[in-house]
Design an enzyme around this catalytic site. Structure first.
Site, PDB file in Angstrom:
ATOM      1  CD  GLU A 118       4.155   0.593 -11.764  1.00 57.01           C
ATOM      2  OE1 GLU A 118       3.229   0.634 -10.932  1.00 57.01           O
ATOM      3  OE2 GLU A 118       5.284   0.104 -11.508  1.00 57.01           O
TER       4      GLU A 118
ATOM      5  CG  HIS B 299       8.225   2.673  -9.208  1.00 52.81           C
ATOM      6  ND1 HIS B 299       8.153   3.516  -8.121  1.00 52.81           N
ATOM      7  CD2 HIS B 299       7.289   1.712  -8.996  1.00 52.81           C
ATOM      8  CE1 HIS B 299       7.234   3.067  -7.284  1.00 52.81           C
ATOM      9  NE2 HIS B 299       6.694   1.986  -7.781  1.00 52.81           N
TER      10      HIS B 299
END
Lengths: 453, 437
Positions: free
Chosen positions: A73, A70
């Site tokens: 990302e 994450h």
């Protein structure tokens, strides 16, 4: 290039003539470097959605670095060799588009919604950040603060979210699905440049990515643009092999936990059972569980709602949840919120009685027919929302399924029988493979009494 | 910039859902007006209905009556009890959603062409002839009470309630639409019948549809669906002025991340400067990563996951609001940065580059909203409630284009009031003093 249009179930055709010509206008092909491409046509408005999905999610992280999928990302919105930090989103906005991204256990996806004639520009930038990411220490530190505030917002400020994290960790004894996607806070605080680059280099390559384009485009246009922008990227032979993750051992002992927090106003009980997921060419049991979750918890006509909200009035809310689109073993969940004056052990006992009675009595054929009709209608409604169709493909293809599996799924759902649903319930509702959690306020007026089953 | 602008213009003309000519105005024999975009390629229809008034119509002492009433519309109607209604709806694969807000009761429906008449007949029962049966009332009341108790321990809900109370006082906007534990506990079936009679009336309804239906079919459908509602409902609430003072209200709550709402008076939707204000807010705090607040608070300093501001013109008051959340030891700095940006925009306005960028974004993004029957019907019903005409879909981008940097400077000076910017912070913020406002 091959064109695959979803066929409809013979059953559905017989029962519902209006659905006879429903076909998903879906085309798939693969670039020479191994990048899979799915095109979903919808020519009603001059708009297009580009999604790039990576077969890499939080369950692929190295132990000790939870949250790095994450974190990366977020960092993909920083710079590349040719784009300044923040420029990606700026260019999208300057062209009237929106962009975003998300990370899950099995996948990370980036998408933009924009006027159809800007697709080439979007591909150019998305291809660029697939291989040319440039990060510095300052990006890392500031963005790490951002994801910690994101965790504060999503988890630390919400006792129910904290409880669900504990529940997930207890359900999975060995698999990384037990670790939250956003990461454990202590590990998030240590994520650094090396961790981010390591994940990037292990997983970000065309042969580990799926391009999905939905909207006002033809497959030929997409193929030409994809060849131009993604085609030159070299495949990385190190990635793309079947994902080998630690699997669940045989689970032999039921787990139970109580999470107390003074911020809890409304207690509830939640249980999760380990459950099989959709596998390529083998989706029947997952289909049965999908229907089971609708039968037990899908709104006011469901079994739990009838027994616990309408009849015994023990619960204010009930629900069942199952998502079979998962690379490894998924889970089947149940939740019940007690009515005033009902303790969690009392409610849990009532819940188990309802499950046992359901397995004894079987599926109400009228309810099953209503659910199947709604699923057929959803195929019509979904054509109004190609983004949702695109997400369905992206999620399945990054969970180990094929286009053929995605297109066979509606037929399989229609063909599942009540007997198969009860058999799936009998198998999955095994307390040895489950965790039960109580969410409770700090005060002890609703203290659980020990319940022996 | 030129090629981008040219592209936007051509995109705009190309958008089929955007031509004003595609929006048909349907006048029914009974006198209802509806807007329709016919889109026969997928065999279903999205229907959006709005009743003006909403939860602000609650009678004195009956706070929460409209909310509970709306929650009961699908819980038994006509010949159906609650489960019978749900079974009938599910058997048609229709979807009905009922919701209420401070200014509206909204009904969103979608149904297949092949069983449209049955679906509409069922929807009609819920709107015209809800039962409010004792069993259903008690069941839904218990759910509402659970929600109210949960809101008392939710930082965002606490902040909203405190901000509304401080700004609106005794006006209906000043209390929470769900009501209180006491008020909802005391509601009777008669109160719900009265709330239904007050809120769902023919004199305050707005209708839009998109999908596989002709104007003639829609006209007949609407008369059947709504023709038996009462002609008039309850009088609408009074307008209320918004007055705030700079400062921070701290509501202590033991949680790791403080939630802050901030704002002051806003602008009416029909204000001549509304578009200039809308463009200005896009640059100051409009959600995207390009907005100044997002850049300064998140991108540069990592103080939050999200910060945004928005104009909120309601039917009887206008607010300009924002939200941020940061760890207790960092919320003070986030607030200080927001105050600085508020003051900087008020005194300096925007650069030409920022203005150009905001315009290309806003004009380019507008047609992307019209991407399905559901979204189109929602946009059309919203336009009617805002008093717009169908050609707004064509003129809207021109209005955005017409905004100049001078317009933005003027409206920034008028709208942004650093000395009225009020923060309500829920949490254990460090270094923030509670200043009564």
């Amino acid at each position: 290039m091959k064109t695959l249009a979803a066929a409809c179930a013979a059953l559905a055709l017989a029962a519902l003539p209006a659905l006879a010509d429903e076909q998903e206008p879906v085309t798939t092909f693969t670039l020479d470097n191994g990048m899979d491409v799915v095109v979903i046509e919808d020519h009603r408005a001059p708009v297009v959605v580009q999604m790039v999905w990576y077969r890499a999610g939080s369950a692929d992280e190295t132990p000790g670095r939870s949250g790095v999928a994450h974190f990366l990302e977020h960092l993909l919105f920083k710079g590349t060799d040719t784009l300044a930090p923040g420029e990606f989103s700026k260019v999208v906005a300057e062209n009237g588009g929106n962009d975003n991204a998300f990370t899950s256990y099995d996948q990370t996806a980036y998408f933009q919604r924009i006027a159809a004639d800007r697709l080439g520009l979007m591909m150019k930038m998305e291809a660029d950040r697939m291989v040319n990411l440039r990060l510095d220490e300052e990006d890392i530190l500031t963005e790490r603060d951002v994801i910690i505030e994101e965790r504060n917002m999503r988890v630390e400020n919400d006792p129910a979210a904290l409880m669900r994290e504990q529940l997930g960790a207890a359900l999975y004894l060995n698999h990384r699905y037990g670790v939250p996607v956003i990461g454990w806070r202590d590990e998030m605080e240590t994520l650094d440049l090396d961790a981010a680059y390591d994940f990037y280099h292990r997983f970000y390559a065309p042969n580990n990515a799926i391009l999905i384009v939905a909207g006002d485009v033809t497959p030929d246009e997409v193929e030409a643009l994809a060849e131009e922008h993604y085609g030159p990227l070299p495949a990385n032979p190190e990635v793309g092999a079947p994902r080998a993750r630690p699997q669940e051992p045989q689970q032999l002992a039921e787990r139970r936990l109580t999470f107390r927090d003074p911020r809890v106003a409304q207690p509830y009980v939640m249980r999760r059972y380990l459950a099989p997921e959709r596998d390529p060419g083998d989706q029947r049991e997952a289909a049965a569980l999908t229907l089971l979750s609708e039968i037990l918890g899908g709104g006011q006509t469901s079994v739990l709602n009838r027994d616990l909200q309408f009849d015994s009035k023990a619960a204010l809310y009930t629900g069942a949840f199952y998502d079979g689109t998962s690379y490894d073993d998924s889970s089947f969940g149940l939740v019940a919120v007690p009515a005033p004056g009902v303790t969690l052990p009392e409610l849990e006992t009532a819940l188990d009685k309802t499950l046992a009675a359901f397995i004894d009595e079987g599926v109400d054929p009228d309810q099953l027919e209503r659910i199947k009709f709604q699923l057929r209608a959803d195929q019509i409604y979904e054509r109004d929302d190609v983004q949702s169709l695109a997400r369905r493909y992206g999620s399945a293809l990054t969970s180990g399924l094929t286009v053929e599996d995605v297109q066979a799924w509606p037929d399989i759902l229609q063909s599942v029988t009540g007997e198969e649903i009860v058999a799936a319930a009998r198998k999955v509702f095994d307390r040895k493979q489950s965790v039960t959690g109580y969410l409770m306020p700090e005060e002890t007026q609703d203290a659980p009494k020990e319940v022996t089953q | 910039m030129k090629p981008v602008l040219a592209f936007v213009a051509s995109l705009f003309l190309a958008g089929p859902a955007l031509a004003a000519a595609d929006i048909q105005t349907v006048e029914t024999p009974m006198g209802f007006t509806a807007w329709l975009v016919e889109e026969p390629s997928i065999p279903f229809t999205s229907l959006e209905i709005r009743f003006e008034g909403g939860t602000s119509l609650d009678a004195p002492g009956k706070r929460g009556a409209t909310n509970l009433m709306v929650g009961l519309l699908e819980e038994g109607a006509g010949e159906y009890d609650a489960r019978g209604f749900a079974e009938a709806r599910d058997a048609l694969a229709a979807s009905f959603r009922y919701d209420s807000g401070p200014d509206t009761v909204s009904v969103s429906a979608k149904f297949l062409t092949e069983n449209r008449d049955e679906a509409v007949a069922l929807l009609r029962e819920s709107l015209v002839d809800p039962r409010f049966g004792e069993d259903a009332v008690e069941r839904v009341r218990a759910q509402v009470l659970s929600g109210i108790r949960s809101d008392l321990k939710d930082p965002d809900a606490i902040a909203n309630a405190e901000f509304d109370r401080m700004v609106f006082g005794d006006h209906p906007y000043g209390s929470q639409p769900d009501g209180t534990v006491e008020s909802v506990t005391a509601l009777t079936r008669d109160d719900l019948v009265a709330a239904h009679r007050a809120a769902l009336a023919r004199d305050r309804v707005y209708i839009a549809a998109a999908g596989d239906i002709s104007p003639e079919e829609l006209s007949a459908l609407i008369d059947r669906l709504l023709g038996d509602l009462p002609a008039t409902g309850a009088p609408l609430p009074e307008d209320v002025d918004v007055a705030t003072q700079a400062g921070t209200t701290v509501v202590p709550f033991d949680t790791p991340q403080s939630v802050a709402l901030f704002g002051h008076k806003g602008l009416k939707r029909d204000d001549p400067d509304f578009f200039a204000a809308y463009v200005m807010n896009t640059i100051l705090g409009g959600g995207g990563f390009e907005a100044r607040l997002m850049k300064e608070v998140r991108e540069k300093r990592g103080l939050t996951y999200g910060v945004y501001s928005y104009l909120m013109p309601m039917d009887h008051a206008e607010l300009y609001l924002g939200r941020v959340a940061s760890a207790n030891d960092r919320i003070g700095e986030a607030i200080s940065v927001i105050r600085d940006e508020w003051a900087r925009m008020a005194s300096e306005g925007v650069t030409d580059a920022e203005l150009a960028q905001a315009k290309t974004y806003l004009t380019g993004a507008y047609p992307l909203r019209f991407d399905g029957n559901g979204p189109i019907a929602r946009i059309l019903v919203g336009m009617q409630m805002d008093g717009l005409t169908p050609d707004y879909v064509v003129t809207r981008n021109a209005e955005v284009e017409a905004v100049t940097a001078e317009d933005v400077r003027r409206v920034a000076k008028r709208l942004l009031q650093p000395d009225a910017l009020r923060f309500v912070v829920v949490g254990q913020p460090e270094g923030l003093e509670d200043v009564p406002g």
